[in-house]
Each structure stands twice: as structure tokens, then as C-alpha cells.
Design a protein around this motif. Sequence first.
Motif, mmCIF file in Angstrom:
data_model
loop_
_atom_site.group_PDB
_atom_site.id
_atom_site.type_symbol
_atom_site.label_atom_id
_atom_site.label_comp_id
_atom_site.label_asym_id
_atom_site.label_seq_id
_atom_site.Cartn_x
_atom_site.Cartn_y
_atom_site.Cartn_z
ATOM 1 N N ALA A 22 0.831 -1.201 0.000
ATOM 2 C CA ALA A 22 0.000 0.000 0.000
ATOM 3 C C ALA A 22 0.864 1.249 0.000
ATOM 4 N N SER A 23 1.973 1.205 0.721
ATOM 5 C CA SER A 23 2.850 2.359 0.807
ATOM 6 C C SER A 23 3.341 2.772 -0.573
ATOM 7 N N PHE A 24 3.778 1.810 -1.365
ATOM 8 C CA PHE A 24 4.260 2.105 -2.713
ATOM 9 C C PHE A 24 3.103 2.495 -3.626
ATOM 10 N N ASP A 25 2.063 1.680 -3.632
ATOM 11 C CA ASP A 25 0.939 1.914 -4.545
ATOM 12 C C ASP A 25 0.234 3.237 -4.275
ATOM 13 N N GLU A 26 0.100 3.581 -3.003
ATOM 14 C CA GLU A 26 -0.557 4.844 -2.667
ATOM 15 C C GLU A 26 0.245 6.042 -3.160
ATOM 16 N N LYS A 27 1.569 5.913 -3.119
ATOM 17 C CA LYS A 27 2.414 7.036 -3.527
ATOM 18 C C LYS A 27 2.394 7.272 -5.035
ATOM 19 N N VAL A 28 2.103 6.226 -5.800
ATOM 20 C CA VAL A 28 2.067 6.402 -7.255
ATOM 21 C C VAL A 28 0.644 6.422 -7.806
ATOM 22 N N SER A 29 -0.338 6.188 -6.950
ATOM 23 C CA SER A 29 -1.719 6.010 -7.421
ATOM 24 C C SER A 29 -2.240 7.193 -8.231
ATOM 25 N N SER A 30 -1.867 8.400 -7.843
ATOM 26 C CA SER A 30 -2.360 9.584 -8.554
ATOM 27 C C SER A 30 -1.257 10.286 -9.345
ATOM 28 N N HIS A 31 -0.146 9.586 -9.542
ATOM 29 C CA HIS A 31 0.993 10.172 -10.259
ATOM 30 C C HIS A 31 1.059 9.600 -11.672
ATOM 31 N N TRP A 32 1.528 10.409 -12.620
ATOM 32 C CA TRP A 32 1.577 9.971 -14.021
ATOM 33 C C TRP A 32 2.455 8.736 -14.235
ATOM 34 N N SER A 33 3.387 8.494 -13.323
ATOM 35 C CA SER A 33 4.345 7.397 -13.497
ATOM 36 C C SER A 33 3.810 6.037 -13.066
ATOM 37 N N LYS A 34 2.588 5.971 -12.554
ATOM 38 C CA LYS A 34 2.094 4.722 -11.957
ATOM 39 C C LYS A 34 2.075 3.556 -12.942
ATOM 40 N N ASP A 35 1.893 3.837 -14.233
ATOM 41 C CA ASP A 35 1.851 2.768 -15.232
ATOM 42 C C ASP A 35 3.222 2.467 -15.833
ATOM 43 N N TYR A 36 4.249 3.162 -15.357
ATOM 44 C CA TYR A 36 5.580 3.012 -15.945
ATOM 45 C C TYR A 36 6.613 2.453 -14.970
ATOM 46 N N ILE A 37 6.476 2.764 -13.694
ATOM 47 C CA ILE A 37 7.481 2.334 -12.720
ATOM 48 C C ILE A 37 7.282 0.871 -12.349
ATOM 49 N N ASP A 38 8.365 0.117 -12.438
ATOM 50 C CA ASP A 38 8.371 -1.292 -12.059
ATOM 51 C C ASP A 38 8.830 -1.390 -10.603
ATOM 52 N N LYS A 39 7.925 -1.820 -9.735
ATOM 53 C CA LYS A 39 8.235 -1.868 -8.304
ATOM 54 C C LYS A 39 9.423 -2.781 -8.008
ATOM 55 N N GLU A 40 9.502 -3.921 -8.686
ATOM 56 C CA GLU A 40 10.616 -4.845 -8.456
ATOM 57 C C GLU A 40 11.944 -4.221 -8.886
ATOM 58 N N PHE A 41 11.912 -3.447 -9.956
ATOM 59 C CA PHE A 41 13.113 -2.751 -10.415
ATOM 60 C C PHE A 41 13.579 -1.759 -9.352
ATOM 61 N N VAL A 42 12.637 -1.039 -8.768
ATOM 62 C CA VAL A 42 12.967 -0.077 -7.707
ATOM 63 C C VAL A 42 13.590 -0.800 -6.517
ATOM 64 N N ALA A 43 12.975 -1.905 -6.111
ATOM 65 C CA ALA A 43 13.470 -2.640 -4.946
ATOM 66 C C ALA A 43 14.888 -3.164 -5.171
ATOM 67 N N TYR A 44 15.198 -3.550 -6.410
ATOM 68 C CA TYR A 44 16.507 -4.149 -6.704
ATOM 69 C C TYR A 44 17.593 -3.095 -6.910
ATOM 70 N N TYR A 45 17.297 -2.071 -7.700
ATOM 71 C CA TYR A 45 18.333 -1.098 -8.059
ATOM 72 C C TYR A 45 18.278 0.189 -7.233
ATOM 73 N N PHE A 46 17.208 0.383 -6.488
ATOM 74 C CA PHE A 46 17.080 1.558 -5.619
ATOM 75 C C PHE A 46 16.705 1.095 -4.211
ATOM 76 N N PRO A 47 17.501 0.226 -3.605
ATOM 77 C CA PRO A 47 17.123 -0.340 -2.298
ATOM 78 C C PRO A 47 16.979 0.709 -1.206
ATOM 79 N N TYR A 48 17.698 1.817 -1.328
ATOM 80 C CA TYR A 48 17.599 2.882 -0.329
ATOM 81 C C TYR A 48 16.231 3.561 -0.378
ATOM 82 N N LEU A 49 15.541 3.495 -1.526
ATOM 83 C CA LEU A 49 14.175 4.016 -1.614
ATOM 84 C C LEU A 49 13.158 2.980 -1.134
ATOM 85 N N ALA A 50 13.480 1.712 -1.349
ATOM 86 C CA ALA A 50 12.549 0.637 -0.990
ATOM 87 C C ALA A 50 12.608 0.279 0.492
#
Length: 285
Positions: A22-50
Motif C-alpha cells: 500500500a505504501s508504494f501503490d498509494e504514492k504512485v496512485s495519482s501520479h503519471w508514473s504509476k503505469d511506468y514504474i516497475d516496483k521490483e526494479f525499484v526494490a533491486y536497483y534503488f534499495p535505499y528508496l525501498a
Amino acid sequence: MKKLVSLTLIVLMIFSATLSLASFDEKVSSHWSKDYIDKEFVAYYFPYLAKDSFDRFDPTAAFDEKDFSLSLASLSMDFDMELTFDDILFSKDLTRREAVNIIGKKLIEDPTLKYEEKEIPFQDINTMDEESIELLRVLYSLGIIYGVSETSFAPDKILTQSEAIIILQRLKGVWEGMREVVFNIKGIIQSYNNQEAIVVKEEGDKLLVTITKEFPTPGYAMDINRIFRGKGEYKIQLDIVPPKADSILPQVITYKTMTIEIDKEQLIQGPPYVFTVEDKGQLIR
């Protein structure tokens, strides 16, 4: 009592996972990037954000140059790109112009880089130097970075987290396309008297690569995960599946020999064609 504790732990785990999602989905739910950002990609290459249920993730927040260089370094290593201390930059807000320079300089190091050049449509890049404009042309032609509109690039605009993530996702896609080698498995045989080796043979417009690998018992399965271009060589990543722990097998050294076929037109490097095989830290040449 034990059942109650176990049930409580399961409920807590499910609840925690739901909060994370919910934390991730809520933050992108109303943002233009919601259909483009891959959550698994973020978790792997941006662990400090995840970390901590994506606590630092904010799609509209400014992106830090040091964090960007670290994520790019992680991605680069997955594609066998060399890294130096100069690749790790200082902590400050990152502009779109600076992102072009960082990614572009790393990308053009690849000797296999090929693309169809496109004209840059942006009318606000007169403050960028010639090198930066050429790097922008490369990235724009490859579909890695675009403008804030059809005619505006906004070189001095601060890059947001969502933009940085999507740009590196696109870079990963480009590297995968550039380096992936299509192959066909012609066959695999098992024997008990052989030795580990790679044999490369040219047959017209085809290349036959035969890989022999040693196993302690006959119960292992061998497949290929992928083949990609490295620096001066082609890397074959094996997918090795060991036998089940309770399998009863003869303890005899076994060799599996696999032959693959590759169209030579894919192979930018060579002849000679150099292949290496990787499997859990082991290397066959």
C-alpha cells in the motif's frame, strides 16, 4: 498456544506485506508514473528508496546525484560494464542535463552500441555544450530520455525520483536488447568419460558452440538462462538444477554436453569468437 502464536505471526506478516504494498501503490496512485514504474526494479536497483516499506520513495521528490550514480553502477555491473571511483558522484540534487552526461558517458563506453540517429526536437538546449548535446542525441535516439514536452527538454530542471527510475529502466531495456544473443539448443547428451570444455565451430552463417560440464552425479539438469555480449567475449549463463535432496543416485562423475546454434550476423565481436560459461562463480573457458 503454539498454533495461536503461529497464526498471530502469519497475520502480522500478511499485514506488514499489505502495508508495504500500500505504501508504494498509494504514492504512485495519482501520479503519471504509476503505469511506468516497475516496483521490483525499484526494490533491486534503488534499495535505499525501498527500505522500510518505501519510506524514502516519493515520485515527485528531487533525486540525489550520488544515489543515481550508485543505482547506475549497480545496473552497469549486471551488464559487465567496468566501474571506477569516478563513477560514484557527490550528494546533491541532479539536473536533467547532468543525468544526460552521467548516463551518456557510460553508454558510449560500450563498443557494441548501435542506434539509428534521430533529430533532437528541443528548442531550449542552447545552454548545453556540444558534448552534452551529442550525448542527449544518443539517449533520445535510443528512447532512454525524452523532453518535458515535444519541444522542450528543460536541461536545468531537477530530475525527480520517478523520472530517474524510468530512465534507468529504459537503459536496462536498451542494454538487454543490445547484448542479448538469440540461440537454439540443438541437443544435450550425457556421458561418463569426458572433460569440461567449450568448443566453437563455424558452419557457414552459423556458429556451433558445444559446452561440456562436469557433475558429481547423473541427477543434475543443465539449461541456458541467457547469452549476452561482454567486453571481448560472449557470456553464457547456465541454469543448473541439482537433484532433489532425497534422490538416490550413483555417485559417479557425469558430463553433460550441450550444443547451441547461433546466427553469426548477431555476433559483433569476432572472429575469433570467445565464449565463457558462468555458473555460481565457476568459470569455464
